[in-house]
Every structure is written in structure tokens, then in C-alpha cells.
Motif scaffolding. Structure first.
Motif, PDB file in Angstrom:
ATOM      1  N   ALA A 211     -12.593 -31.895   5.560  1.00  0.00           N
ATOM      2  CA  ALA A 211     -12.245 -33.303   5.745  1.00  0.00           C
ATOM      3  C   ALA A 211     -11.941 -33.620   7.201  1.00  0.00           C
ATOM      4  N   THR A 212     -11.495 -32.611   7.956  1.00  0.00           N
ATOM      5  CA  THR A 212     -11.187 -32.824   9.372  1.00  0.00           C
ATOM      6  C   THR A 212     -12.434 -33.222  10.154  1.00  0.00           C
ATOM      7  N   VAL A 213     -13.574 -32.683   9.749  1.00  0.00           N
ATOM      8  CA  VAL A 213     -14.829 -32.966  10.447  1.00  0.00           C
ATOM      9  C   VAL A 213     -15.174 -34.448  10.383  1.00  0.00           C
ATOM     10  N   PHE A 214     -14.773 -35.109   9.317  1.00  0.00           N
ATOM     11  CA  PHE A 214     -15.166 -36.503   9.106  1.00  0.00           C
ATOM     12  C   PHE A 214     -14.065 -37.499   9.466  1.00  0.00           C
ATOM     13  N   LYS A 215     -13.015 -37.046  10.134  1.00  0.00           N
ATOM     14  CA  LYS A 215     -11.973 -37.966  10.572  1.00  0.00           C
ATOM     15  C   LYS A 215     -12.537 -38.934  11.613  1.00  0.00           C
ATOM     16  N   THR A 216     -12.091 -40.168  11.547  1.00  0.00           N
ATOM     17  CA  THR A 216     -12.603 -41.188  12.466  1.00  0.00           C
ATOM     18  C   THR A 216     -11.484 -41.800  13.318  1.00  0.00           C
ATOM     19  N   ASP A 217     -10.329 -41.105  13.396  1.00  0.00           N
ATOM     20  CA  ASP A 217      -9.204 -41.696  14.108  1.00  0.00           C
ATOM     21  C   ASP A 217      -9.466 -41.849  15.603  1.00  0.00           C
ATOM     22  N   LYS A 218     -10.351 -41.022  16.166  1.00  0.00           N
ATOM     23  CA  LYS A 218     -10.655 -41.114  17.596  1.00  0.00           C
ATOM     24  C   LYS A 218     -12.143 -41.346  17.831  1.00  0.00           C
ATOM     25  N   ILE A 219     -12.799 -41.975  16.874  1.00  0.00           N
ATOM     26  CA  ILE A 219     -14.242 -42.118  16.973  1.00  0.00           C
ATOM     27  C   ILE A 219     -14.642 -42.977  18.171  1.00  0.00           C
ATOM     28  N   GLY A 220     -13.851 -44.003  18.495  1.00  0.00           N
ATOM     29  CA  GLY A 220     -14.160 -44.846  19.639  1.00  0.00           C
ATOM     30  C   GLY A 220     -14.173 -44.061  20.947  1.00  0.00           C
ATOM     31  N   PRO A 221     -13.062 -43.375  21.305  1.00  0.00           N
ATOM     32  CA  PRO A 221     -13.069 -42.559  22.520  1.00  0.00           C
ATOM     33  C   PRO A 221     -14.113 -41.450  22.498  1.00  0.00           C
ATOM     34  N   VAL A 222     -14.381 -40.883  21.307  1.00  0.00           N
ATOM     35  CA  VAL A 222     -15.400 -39.832  21.215  1.00  0.00           C
ATOM     36  C   VAL A 222     -16.769 -40.391  21.580  1.00  0.00           C
ATOM     37  N   VAL A 223     -17.098 -41.570  21.052  1.00  0.00           N
ATOM     38  CA  VAL A 223     -18.405 -42.181  21.339  1.00  0.00           C
ATOM     39  C   VAL A 223     -18.499 -42.544  22.818  1.00  0.00           C
TER      40      VAL A 223
END
Length: 290
Positions: free
Chosen positions: A171-183
Motif C-alpha cells: 500500500a505504501t507504493v500507491f500513497k499519493t500524499d506527496k504526488i505533487g512534489p514527486v511529479v
């Protein structure tokens, strides 16, 4: 009657003998000066490894290529079921990217073609040309590197959890809490690498080398994208020898998995990502869970 002789004393040409002063602590042996002391009262130098008089920040001197690979392999075995599922997702994503990249390259470029003219002379054209080939390669590399980083960020998050003593959870792989900074970080680093690829490949390889820890800093330290990129560059610059060794050996291990019918990458890529998390932690002076 003889006159008594005076008691013997020191010769006239020597100063009178005086007893030594009593020791400061009242004991029978005068205190010995501490080692490395000096008249100015400066403290003794710190033990080796502290660096400029500061306490050690972490066991960075324990890093080695063998330790990094062994750690990656051991933790892969301990979390195998969850990691294999994540590895399958990563490898499938990479294969899809390769297919899409091949299609894009085929659309944008054309190979050299030869034919016989009416006089039976062989006539050939140069195809799309070298510059167009570079542009197509850069576009393909941009898409590949961008999506691979976004997919890989989830596994990086899980790998960092492992180094902190937590199990790898899918489930950790699909976390989206930092998806903005990651992108955003992925876009910036991908653009830099792509420009480097246009400049005859080598600058792109060098850029990828210096930017390889950007997502680790972003996820682990919650840095802003540009701060994470700068931190990665500084970490590589300050530990150039160790990072070069890991970049080459880790890259060869990961590529070896793709050579073995692609399936091997399900094992080798996660091992390398865990080993990179271990390397990141060690080189930044952080503790690593056994």
C-alpha cells in the motif's frame, strides 16, 4: 678540647636544596599532565572520525559496495512477497514505456533506405539524420525517465521504510500524499537529463548520476523539489568515489535482470533500490535498521 664541626651542607657554589611542592591532590605521586595538553589549556584533539571537532553524525565510514548489496538482498528476502508484487508493477510499467518509446521513435524517424535506380545503380538516403535521431531519443528518454521516476517513487518510499525498521507494505507504493512534489521533481530532473541526452548522450548520463538521490531527499526529508535536487547534487559531489562505485555496480545489477528475459528485473531492481536507500542513509549520516 676539639671544636664540633658544623653539619654538612650544600657546597657554597650551589643553591640550597628545597623540597618539592606537595602534589595538588594530596597523594604521593605528582599528577602527570594529560596527553596532548599544551600550556594554553586547549583540550586534546577529538578521536578520529568526528570531523573538525564535531561529534560523529553517523556510521558513514561503514558503507561499502558489498554491504549495500547484501543489505538489499537480505531485506528483499525478508519482504519478498510484497516486493515482488511491486516489482512486477514496476517492470510492466517499464516494458510499456519501452513499447511506447519505440512507437514514438518509429513515427518521428525513418531509417536509411537503399534502392536501385533505372541504371542499376544503388542509391541510398540518410534517413532522418543524426540530429532528428537525437531529438527522438530525447523525447523517448523524457517519457521513459519521467514515468519510471513516478512509478519508482512508491518503491523508494517502501525502501526508506525498510531502512527505518518498518516492513515493506504494498500500500505504501500507491500513497499519493506527496504526488505533487514527486511529479514536479521528476519533471525537472527529466528535463535536465533529456537536454543532456540531446547534447550527445554523455551530459545526460552525468546529469542522471548527480540527480539520482533527488526523490530520496524529497520523500525522506520532505524537501521542496529544487531543494531536494540541490541536496542530491551536493551529496554526490561530497561522496563522489562511493557514489560512482554504487552507480556503476547497482546499474549493472539492475540491467542484468532485464537481460535475463526481463523477469529477473523483478528481483534486481528492488534490490538496487533498497541498496540505494541504504547508501543514501549511510552517506547522509543516518542510522540504518539492521
Amino acid at each position: 678540647m676539639s671544636t664540633p664541626e658544623p653539619p654538612a651542607g650544600p657546597p657554597a657554589d650551589q643553591p640550597p636544596l628545597t623540597p618539592p611542592p606537595p602534589p595538588a591532590d594530596g597523594g604521593g605521586v605528582p599528577p602527570q599532565p594529560p596527553p596532548f595538553s599544551d600550556p594554553g589549556g586547549a583540550p586534546p584533539p577529538p578521536p578520529p572520525g568526528g570531523g573538525y571537532g564535531a561529534p560523529p553524525t553517523g556510521p558513514t565510514d561503514e558503507w561499502s559496495i558489498g554491504n549495500a548489496l547484501n543489505y538489499g538482498w537480505a531485506k528483499f528476502q525478508a519482504n519478498m512477497s510484497q516486493i515482488i508484487i511491486a516489482g512486477v508493477i514496476l517492470v510492466v510499467g517499464v516494458v510499456i514505456l519501452e513499447v511506447v518509446g519505440f512507437i514514438i521513435r518509429s513515427i518521428l524517424t525513418s531509417p536509411a533506405e537503399c534502392h536501385f535506380d533505372n541504371n542499376s545503380n544503388l542509391v541510398c538516403n540518410d534517413g532522418s539524420g543524426f540530429f532528428v535521431q537525437l531529438i527522438a531519443t530525447a523525447i523517448m528518454g523524457f517519457l521513459f525517465f519521467l514515468i519510471a521516476q513516478i512509478i519508482g517513487a512508491g518503491i523508494i518510499r517502501g525502501a526508506l521504510d525498510i531502512t527505518e525498521g518498518r516492513p515493506f507494505v504494498l500500500a505504501t507504493v500507491f500513497k499519493t500524499d506527496k504526488i505533487g512534489p514527486v511529479v514536479i521533481t521528476s519533471l525537472i530532473t527529466t528535463a535536465i537529463v533529456s537536454v543532456g541526452l540531446i547534447l550527445c548522450y554523455l551530459p545526460g548520463i552525468v546529469a542522471a548520476f548527480f540527480l539520482q538521490f533527488s526523490l530520496y531527499f524529497l520523500i525522506d526529508k520532505d524537501l521542496a523539489p529544487m531543494d531536494a535536487i540541490k541536496a542530491s547534487v551536493n551529496l554526490v559531489k561530497d561522496n563522489l568515489g562511493n557514489v560512482v562505485i554504487w552507480y556503476i555496480v547497482g546499474g549493472l545489477v539492475a540491467v542484468a535482470g532485464f537481460i535475463v528475459c526481463v523477469v529477473g528485473a523483478i528481483f534486481t531492481v528492488p534490490i538496487v533500490l533498497i541498496g540505494t536507500a541504504y547508501t543514501y542513509k549511510k552517506l547522509t549520516g543516518q542510522a540504518v535498521a539492521a
